[in-house]
Design a protein around this motif. Structure first.
Motif, short mmCIF file in Angstrom:
data_model
loop_
_atom_site.label_atom_id
_atom_site.label_comp_id
_atom_site.label_asym_id
_atom_site.label_seq_id
_atom_site.Cartn_x
_atom_site.Cartn_y
_atom_site.Cartn_z
N VAL A 136 21.47 1.49 1.86
CA VAL A 136 21.17 2.91 1.69
C VAL A 136 19.70 3.13 2.05
N TYR A 137 19.41 4.26 2.71
CA TYR A 137 18.03 4.58 3.06
C TYR A 137 17.79 6.08 2.88
N SER A 138 16.52 6.45 2.69
CA SER A 138 16.18 7.85 2.43
C SER A 138 15.04 8.31 3.32
N ASP A 139 14.70 9.58 3.18
CA ASP A 139 13.57 10.16 3.89
C ASP A 139 12.26 9.76 3.22
N MET A 140 11.13 10.04 3.89
CA MET A 140 9.83 9.56 3.42
C MET A 140 8.74 10.58 3.70
N PHE A 141 7.67 10.54 2.91
CA PHE A 141 6.42 11.19 3.26
C PHE A 141 5.53 10.18 3.97
N ILE A 142 4.70 10.65 4.88
CA ILE A 142 3.61 9.86 5.43
C ILE A 142 2.33 10.42 4.81
N ASP A 157 0.82 -1.22 0.00
CA ASP A 157 0.00 0.00 0.00
C ASP A 157 0.85 1.27 0.00
N ASP A 158 2.18 1.13 -0.13
CA ASP A 158 3.08 2.28 -0.20
C ASP A 158 3.39 2.61 -1.66
N MET A 159 4.10 3.73 -1.87
CA MET A 159 4.46 4.15 -3.22
C MET A 159 5.89 4.67 -3.25
N CYS A 160 6.61 4.27 -4.29
CA CYS A 160 7.97 4.77 -4.53
C CYS A 160 7.90 6.00 -5.43
N HIS A 161 8.69 7.00 -5.13
CA HIS A 161 8.78 8.15 -6.01
C HIS A 161 9.65 7.79 -7.22
N PRO A 162 9.46 8.43 -8.37
CA PRO A 162 10.04 7.93 -9.63
C PRO A 162 11.56 7.77 -9.64
N ILE A 207 -0.19 14.61 2.06
CA ILE A 207 1.05 14.46 2.83
C ILE A 207 0.79 14.94 4.25
N MET A 208 0.82 14.00 5.18
CA MET A 208 0.56 14.32 6.58
C MET A 208 1.82 14.86 7.28
N ARG A 209 2.96 14.35 6.88
CA ARG A 209 4.22 14.86 7.40
C ARG A 209 5.37 14.29 6.59
N LEU A 231 11.98 10.11 -0.98
CA LEU A 231 11.87 9.26 -2.17
C LEU A 231 10.77 8.22 -2.07
N TYR A 232 9.94 8.27 -1.03
CA TYR A 232 9.01 7.17 -0.77
C TYR A 232 7.83 7.74 0.01
N SER A 233 6.64 7.20 -0.22
CA SER A 233 5.46 7.59 0.54
C SER A 233 4.90 6.38 1.28
N VAL A 234 4.82 6.50 2.61
CA VAL A 234 4.31 5.46 3.47
C VAL A 234 2.84 5.74 3.75
N ARG A 235 1.99 4.74 3.57
CA ARG A 235 0.56 4.91 3.82
C ARG A 235 0.29 4.93 5.33
N SER A 236 -0.37 5.98 5.78
CA SER A 236 -0.71 6.08 7.20
C SER A 236 -1.78 5.06 7.57
N HIS A 237 -1.66 4.50 8.75
CA HIS A 237 -2.64 3.55 9.26
C HIS A 237 -3.42 4.11 10.45
#
Length: 276
Positions: free
Chosen positions: A148-154, A125-130, A161-163, A228-234
């Motif tokens: 390697v890891y990056s920052d994310m949107f929630i 249920d998450d999405m990767c940015h292009p 975008i919640m945060r 670079l990534y969007s995490v779906r809020s639960h």
């Protein structure tokens, strides 16, 4: 693309029929050239498997068009038709578990099928940015890191975008000794699984446990300070691992892993974390 490493992405699917097409699109349309996408459904009780099969059919055949030329003689705007999914370098495999195995065993089934030099998983249920994978792959290709890891949107169910979750620059004390602060926007060498094993199927916080094991084994971690990534809020959808009881157990397990990291760090000459 002959000298480009293949990236293997495992997509564990469970009960995310309304989200998984957007998730798969976000992986397929990455600007990285060589991708192996492995989808593993864990006997979803909704229609996830039918949705995935429909997505696969679209990859093979769906046509789309755009307005491309005004024909003055006919007074018509002519359209150019092309395949919706037409990127080269994509390998897609879909398997379904014969029985419900749980999320960690489903991850492991997918990772045992991977063949790429680099790998990760993306929750369905998450999405990767292009540009996610090309950006994270660069330090691996340059041998600056193993993980390697990056920052994310929630984001919420409407895509708002919640945060923004900005993670710290990598430091063992900060990233594992304070709390687990590597997130889920990750890419790493598949050889780490060969060296340190797959995800622990008895661990409530399976990624936390696995990545801590990588770090204590000497893997080189690197933070890329880009979102670079969007995490779906639960927050409004307390199901699965995010049900109250299971999430509470996950937090308790992560507390134990944090204490384990602090003890390991002290034994290896590191500083105390969090004033403890």
């Amino acid at each position: 693309m002959a000298d480009m490493e293949t990236i293997s992405i495992v997509v564990p699917s469970y009960n995310h029929a309304q989200y998984i097409e957007a998730c798969l699109d976000s992986i397929y349309f990455q600007d990285y050239g060589r991708l192996e996408i492995i989808i593993v459904d864990d006997c979803s009780p909704d229609d996830s498997r039918e949705v995935i099969r429909g997505w696969l059919s679209n990859v093979d055949a769906q046509q789309v068009s755009y307005a491309s030329r005004f024909n003055e003689a006919t007074d018509e705007v002519e359209r150019t038709w092309h395949k919706r999914y037409e990127r080269d370098g994509r390998s897609i495999t879909f398997v379904s578990n014969e029985r419900n195995m749980g999320s960690t065993a489903t991850y492991n089934r997918g990772f045992r099928m991977t063949t790429g030099e680099f790998c990760s998983f993306v929750v369905s249920d998450d999405m990767c940015h292009p540009q996610m994978l090309s950006t994270l792959a660069a330090p691996l290709r340059e041998d600056k890191a193993d993980f390697v890891y990056s920052d994310m949107f929630i984001v919420d169910d409407r895509g708002r975008i919640m945060r923004e979750f900005r993670l710290p620059e990598y430091d063992f004390s900060r990233s594992f000794g304070d709390w687990y602060l590597c997130g889920v926007s990750t890419l790493y060498r598949r050889s780490l699984h060969e060296r340190f094993g797959f995800y622990d199927e008895s661990a409530m916080a399976d990624d936390h446990e696995c990545y801590l094991r990588f770090a204590m084994g000497g893997a080189r971690f690197l933070h890329v300070p880009k979102t670079l990534y969007s995490v779906r809020s639960h927050d409004q959808r307390e199901v699965g691992l995010h049900s109250k009881d299971r999430f509470s157990a996950l937090l308790d397990y992560s507390k134990k892993l944090t204490l384990k990291a602090r003890a390991w760090n002290r034994a290896n000459g590191g500083a105390e974390q969090g004033g403890k």
